[in-house]
Enzyme design. Sequence first.
Site, PDB file in Angstrom:
ATOM      1  N   HIS A  19       7.656 -12.967  -4.895  1.00  0.00           N
ATOM      2  CA  HIS A  19       9.484 -13.238  -5.444  1.00  0.00           C
ATOM      3  C   HIS A  19       9.089 -13.287  -6.246  1.00  0.00           C
ATOM      4  O   HIS A  19       9.735 -14.409  -7.073  1.00  0.00           O
ATOM      5  CB  HIS A  19       9.848 -14.043  -4.040  1.00  0.00           C
ATOM      6  CG  HIS A  19      11.205 -14.770  -4.124  1.00  0.00           C
ATOM      7  ND1 HIS A  19      11.735 -15.016  -2.864  1.00  0.00           N
ATOM      8  CD2 HIS A  19      11.813 -14.520  -5.177  1.00  0.00           C
ATOM      9  CE1 HIS A  19      13.078 -15.210  -3.152  1.00  0.00           C
ATOM     10  NE2 HIS A  19      13.078 -14.643  -4.366  1.00  0.00           N
ATOM     11  N   HIS A  21      12.335 -12.378  -9.777  1.00  0.00           N
ATOM     12  CA  HIS A  21      12.989 -11.488 -10.780  1.00  0.00           C
ATOM     13  C   HIS A  21      12.641 -11.169 -12.220  1.00  0.00           C
ATOM     14  O   HIS A  21      12.938 -12.654 -12.788  1.00  0.00           O
ATOM     15  CB  HIS A  21      14.521 -12.090 -10.336  1.00  0.00           C
ATOM     16  CG  HIS A  21      14.972 -12.733  -8.683  1.00  0.00           C
ATOM     17  ND1 HIS A  21      15.725 -11.540  -7.991  1.00  0.00           N
ATOM     18  CD2 HIS A  21      15.020 -13.042  -7.869  1.00  0.00           C
ATOM     19  CE1 HIS A  21      16.043 -12.396  -7.294  1.00  0.00           C
ATOM     20  NE2 HIS A  21      14.913 -12.930  -6.671  1.00  0.00           N
ATOM     21  N   HIS A 209      16.643 -11.546   0.574  1.00  0.00           N
ATOM     22  CA  HIS A 209      16.716 -12.294   0.556  1.00  0.00           C
ATOM     23  C   HIS A 209      17.213 -12.701   2.102  1.00  0.00           C
ATOM     24  O   HIS A 209      18.437 -12.220   2.127  1.00  0.00           O
ATOM     25  CB  HIS A 209      18.014 -13.036  -0.491  1.00  0.00           C
ATOM     26  CG  HIS A 209      16.680 -13.154  -1.481  1.00  0.00           C
ATOM     27  ND1 HIS A 209      16.141 -12.158  -2.163  1.00  0.00           N
ATOM     28  CD2 HIS A 209      16.671 -14.135  -3.178  1.00  0.00           C
ATOM     29  CE1 HIS A 209      15.448 -12.430  -3.221  1.00  0.00           C
ATOM     30  NE2 HIS A 209      16.310 -13.252  -3.613  1.00  0.00           N
ATOM     31  N   GLU A 212      18.080 -19.068   2.029  1.00  0.00           N
ATOM     32  CA  GLU A 212      18.108 -19.874   1.378  1.00  0.00           C
ATOM     33  C   GLU A 212      19.258 -20.831   1.467  1.00  0.00           C
ATOM     34  O   GLU A 212      19.010 -22.034   1.487  1.00  0.00           O
ATOM     35  CB  GLU A 212      18.456 -18.847   0.082  1.00  0.00           C
ATOM     36  CG  GLU A 212      18.150 -19.509  -1.540  1.00  0.00           C
ATOM     37  CD  GLU A 212      18.609 -18.476  -2.484  1.00  0.00           C
ATOM     38  OE1 GLU A 212      18.914 -17.547  -2.185  1.00  0.00           O
ATOM     39  OE2 GLU A 212      17.936 -18.393  -4.065  1.00  0.00           O
ATOM     40  N   ASP A 290      10.216 -17.309  -8.290  1.00  0.00           N
ATOM     41  CA  ASP A 290      11.958 -16.584  -8.422  1.00  0.00           C
ATOM     42  C   ASP A 290      12.419 -16.455  -9.268  1.00  0.00           C
ATOM     43  O   ASP A 290      12.471 -15.409 -10.043  1.00  0.00           O
ATOM     44  CB  ASP A 290      12.206 -18.205  -7.690  1.00  0.00           C
ATOM     45  CG  ASP A 290      13.842 -17.327  -6.806  1.00  0.00           C
ATOM     46  OD1 ASP A 290      14.066 -16.204  -7.059  1.00  0.00           O
ATOM     47  OD2 ASP A 290      14.510 -17.849  -6.744  1.00  0.00           O
ATOM     48  N   ASP A 291      12.633 -17.812 -10.168  1.00  0.00           N
ATOM     49  CA  ASP A 291      13.473 -16.825 -12.141  1.00  0.00           C
ATOM     50  C   ASP A 291      12.869 -18.221 -12.341  1.00  0.00           C
ATOM     51  O   ASP A 291      13.826 -18.902 -13.069  1.00  0.00           O
ATOM     52  CB  ASP A 291      14.796 -17.081 -11.894  1.00  0.00           C
ATOM     53  CG  ASP A 291      15.493 -15.923 -10.547  1.00  0.00           C
ATOM     54  OD1 ASP A 291      15.794 -14.622 -10.832  1.00  0.00           O
ATOM     55  OD2 ASP A 291      15.939 -16.680  -9.217  1.00  0.00           O
TER      56      ASP A 291
END
Length: 351
Positions: A19, A21, A209, A212, A290-291
């Site tokens: 996961h 991006h 997703h 969240e 994630d990011d």
Amino acid sequence: MCQGPMHEFLQALPKCEHHMHLEGSLEPSLLFDLASRNGISLPSPTEDPSFQSIDTLLARYRRFTSLDDFLHYYFIGMSVLITPADFESLAYEYFGRAHRDGVVHAEVFFDPQAHTSRGVAYNAIVDGFTAAQKRASADFGITSELIVCVLRHLPVEDGEKMYRDAIPHLETGVIRGLGLSSTEKGNPPHLYRDIYADAERRGFNRTAHAGEEAGVDYMASAVHHLNVMRVDHGIKLPEDESVMALFAQRNIMVTMCPLSNVELRCVSKVADLPIRTYLDNGVKFSINSDDPAYFGGYILDNHCAVQEAFGLDKREWERIVGHAIDGSWCSDERKGELRRHLEDVMVRYKD
Ligand code: ADE
Ligand code: ZN
């Protein structure tokens, strides 16, 4: 951060990232560099003073108030990506960084709609990313797969069109799976059932997703309406024991992102995440970033944060990393290699 022998052990674990991006790995330094090289104007200081410098932008990243507040910066950031070489640099930098954190296999998301809507050709994106994947495999021995995301803040038909364009790459394996991301609340999974039904008929891997910012009902919907194999984030299972039991029984993997959940105010601290509950209830999960350029930490930082909050032992980490290997979308042969790597690390770090 966790120091001493546990830190070294966490670093050495052969991690699979599920996961992340790619556009979320755009560090402010590369963002400003590409903006100037490509002649892209970022918001002026009167529009948003955060864009004055790398430091002011990083400071703003530490004050996100919600998923949408973050997404505003995420989409501005990626507007500097224009050429195949830009996409290649972005992904190659991430792979190098991930390799240093002990990632051996990475399954990474990307958002074609956010680029094609700006006039970037779909093939420019995929060509850049696949070039980076090849170089990362040769330079770091890291294996990787691409997962194409439908953006849920855009009309469903837009996502359908993007999915149609991606089908040839999904069929050849250049893209390994389908995901669903962006603004969650108000865009429930069932809206995407036709796309996911088609993907299932064609035998493509599917994740989404869910859970969240929205509740466990979105997680249940992702399973019932999209028949996903994994759920991204998925931190809301404690809200409903029957859905939690369903995840455990069907082996639906949850790809958790601890630092992201704190930075986007989904929880106030890592210790509030259901890590212990999932271990006790047989819910399989991986730990991801994630990011990472936006949330102040890459995958090892996320592992350390979990260690600090939950004080797990080495056997528990072996289980988590083993589940991440099993839940990966790579060949059985590659899984075997990763399993042996994990066994070696367990022997090397035996108490
Ligand atoms: N796209 C990039 N990061 C995301 C996140 N945390 N949630 C939903 N969509 C995203
Ligand atoms: Zn995400």
